[in-house]
Design an enzyme around this catalytic site. Structure first.
Site, PDB file in Angstrom:
ATOM      1  N   SER A  50       0.858  -1.195   0.000  1.00  0.00           N
ATOM      2  CA  SER A  50       0.000   0.000   0.000  1.00  0.00           C
ATOM      3  C   SER A  50       0.889   1.239   0.000  1.00  0.00           C
ATOM      4  O   SER A  50       2.091   1.151   0.282  1.00  0.00           O
ATOM      5  CB  SER A  50      -0.889   0.012   1.244  1.00  0.00           C
ATOM      6  N   ASP A  82      -0.782  -1.771  -4.089  1.00  0.00           N
ATOM      7  CA  ASP A  82      -2.145  -2.000  -3.604  1.00  0.00           C
ATOM      8  C   ASP A  82      -2.869  -0.641  -3.501  1.00  0.00           C
ATOM      9  O   ASP A  82      -2.360   0.280  -2.856  1.00  0.00           O
ATOM     10  CB  ASP A  82      -2.050  -2.665  -2.226  1.00  0.00           C
ATOM     11  N   ASP A 104      -6.725   2.369  -8.140  1.00  0.00           N
ATOM     12  CA  ASP A 104      -8.030   2.368  -7.495  1.00  0.00           C
ATOM     13  C   ASP A 104      -8.741   3.695  -7.767  1.00  0.00           C
ATOM     14  O   ASP A 104      -8.558   4.676  -7.060  1.00  0.00           O
ATOM     15  CB  ASP A 104      -7.859   2.141  -5.990  1.00  0.00           C
ATOM     16  N   HIS A 180     -12.119  -4.244   4.306  1.00  0.00           N
ATOM     17  CA  HIS A 180     -10.770  -4.294   4.882  1.00  0.00           C
ATOM     18  C   HIS A 180     -10.871  -4.341   6.405  1.00  0.00           C
ATOM     19  O   HIS A 180     -11.727  -3.693   6.993  1.00  0.00           O
ATOM     20  CB  HIS A 180      -9.967  -3.057   4.468  1.00  0.00           C
ATOM     21  N   GLY A 181     -10.007  -5.107   7.045  1.00  0.00           N
ATOM     22  CA  GLY A 181     -10.034  -5.229   8.509  1.00  0.00           C
ATOM     23  C   GLY A 181     -10.867  -6.433   8.921  1.00  0.00           C
ATOM     24  O   GLY A 181     -11.352  -7.182   8.081  1.00  0.00           O
ATOM     25  N   GLY A 210      -9.775 -10.131   2.540  1.00  0.00           N
ATOM     26  CA  GLY A 210      -9.847 -11.588   2.708  1.00  0.00           C
ATOM     27  C   GLY A 210      -9.768 -12.049   4.158  1.00  0.00           C
ATOM     28  O   GLY A 210     -10.136 -13.186   4.465  1.00  0.00           O
ATOM     29  N   VAL A 231      -4.995 -10.496   1.594  1.00  0.00           N
ATOM     30  CA  VAL A 231      -5.006 -10.716   3.044  1.00  0.00           C
ATOM     31  C   VAL A 231      -3.929  -9.850   3.695  1.00  0.00           C
ATOM     32  O   VAL A 231      -2.767  -9.898   3.289  1.00  0.00           O
ATOM     33  CB  VAL A 231      -4.731 -12.204   3.380  1.00  0.00           C
ATOM     34  N   ASN A 232      -4.323  -9.094   4.686  1.00  0.00           N
ATOM     35  CA  ASN A 232      -3.347  -8.342   5.465  1.00  0.00           C
ATOM     36  C   ASN A 232      -3.640  -8.438   6.961  1.00  0.00           C
ATOM     37  O   ASN A 232      -2.802  -8.840   7.748  1.00  0.00           O
ATOM     38  CB  ASN A 232      -3.334  -6.867   5.017  1.00  0.00           C
TER      39      ASN A 232
HETATM   40  P1  13P Z   1      -7.624  -7.371   4.963  1.00  0.00           P
HETATM   41  O1  13P Z   1      -6.670  -6.504   5.719  1.00  0.00           O
HETATM   42  O2  13P Z   1      -9.027  -7.259   5.447  1.00  0.00           O
HETATM   43  O3  13P Z   1      -7.153  -8.786   4.902  1.00  0.00           O
HETATM   44  O4  13P Z   1      -7.664  -6.821   3.470  1.00  0.00           O
HETATM   45  C1  13P Z   1      -6.474  -6.714   2.742  1.00  0.00           C
HETATM   46  C2  13P Z   1      -6.726  -6.067   1.422  1.00  0.00           C
HETATM   47  O5  13P Z   1      -7.785  -6.181   0.839  1.00  0.00           O
HETATM   48  C3  13P Z   1      -5.622  -5.296   0.822  1.00  0.00           C
HETATM   49  O6  13P Z   1      -6.014  -4.593  -0.306  1.00  0.00           O
END
Ligand code: 13P
Length: 284
Positions: A50, A82, A104, A180-181, A210, A231-232
């Site tokens: 990001s 991202d 985006d 997200h989150g 995710g 996924v983050n």
């Molecule tokens: P999460 O942090 O919810 O897994 O989402 C990650 C994401 O979509 C990054 O673009």
């Protein structure tokens, strides 16, 4: 091996019905954990970066450690911007060595999103870099992006199909109910939207947010056309929980390697689990 664009995974993932994971880099330990997971799982992988992570780590460091990881890994790795917010940041990343970018433009009106995304596609494709576009508004918080639940808007299939026909992005992110989150309840994923868009465009669908999505929903989303899952947060949670535990047990610990090492192992386990779930293990 050099960093590859995401199009390197496209055909095989489509043929064998699996999704490739994008795991976000937050620091060196994340990069190491994700790389080791990919090696152990024999899986292709996407490093997601990001703009916030880029500011934190430094663009030159991001590229240097990603190139080193790709060289050593022997599995295909894409370095992907991202949620790129402008043409300028996209170009900066491409010039620095990114093999893939997301533009985006989802907060712009459709026409403007199409116009700007087309510019990014033209510039990126000219140098072999893959592009992800986005339509609809994904809720939740991720670095600079903060979208309240009531402002999240599902993608309209007809608009998403037109967006793809005009931009020809390689991967298409659409808002289908994930955020997200972490989720408070269970996310309601609109599989019908994924299916309708996927059936009518020539690109895999990307599922953002995710983390915390139940396994069955992930599997079903792949069956109906998702080819990339981001996924983050789950990796961040695993990392921080371990650091907390180690420091609670040893309040006098001052060597960062003693808590970052176990945290790195925890991130690796999260990533390996997702690779198995997404079906990308043992593909290389
Ligand atoms: P999460 O942090 O919810 O897994 O989402 C990650 C994401 O979509 C990054 O673009």
């Amino acid at each position: 091996m050099a960093l590859v664009p995401m199009t390197a995974f496209l055909e095989d993932a489509k043929k064998n019905k699996y999704a490739v994971g994008q795991f976000n880099l937050n620091n060196l330990e994340f990069t190491q954990a994700i790389t080791e997971a990919a090696i152990e799982e024999k899986s292709p992988v996407i490093f997601g970066v990001s703009e916030g992570a880029m500011r934190y780590m430094g663009l030159d460091n991001v590229v240097a450690i990603s190139e080193a990881a790709a060289k050593r890994a022997g599995v295909p790795i894409a370095l992907h911007l991202d949620h790129g917010s402008s043409f300028d940041v996209v170009m900066k990343c491409i010039r620095a060595g990114f093999s893939s970018v997301m533009f985006d433009g989802s907060h712009y009106p459709l026409e403007e999103n199409i116009r700007l995304t087309k510019q990014v596609v033209a510039a990126a494709h000219a140098v072999g870099v893959s592009v992800e576009g986005e339509l609809g508004t994904i809720g939740g918080v991720e670095d600079d992006l903060d979208v309240a639940e009531e402002d999240a808007a599902l993608a309209k299939p007809a608009e998403a199909i037109r967006f793809w026909e005009e931009t020809k992005v390689d991967y298409m992110a659409i808002a289908v109910g994930t955020a997200h989150g972490m989720y408070k309840g269970e996310p309601k994923i609109h599989f019908d939207i994924i299916e309708e868009v996927a059936r009518n465009i020539g690109a895999p669908i990307v599922l953002h947010g995710g983390s915390g999505v139940p396994d069955e929903a992930i599997v079903k989303s792949i069956q109906v056309g998702v080819g990339k899952i981001n996924v983050n947060t789950e990796s961040q949670v695993a990392c921080t929980e371990v650091i907390r535990r180690v420091l609670e047990q040893k309040p006098n610990e001052i060597d960062p390697r003693k808590y970052l090492g176990p945290a790195r192992d925890a991130i690796k386990e999260v990533v390996k689990g997702k690779m198995r779930l997404f079906g990308s293990s043992n593909r290389v």
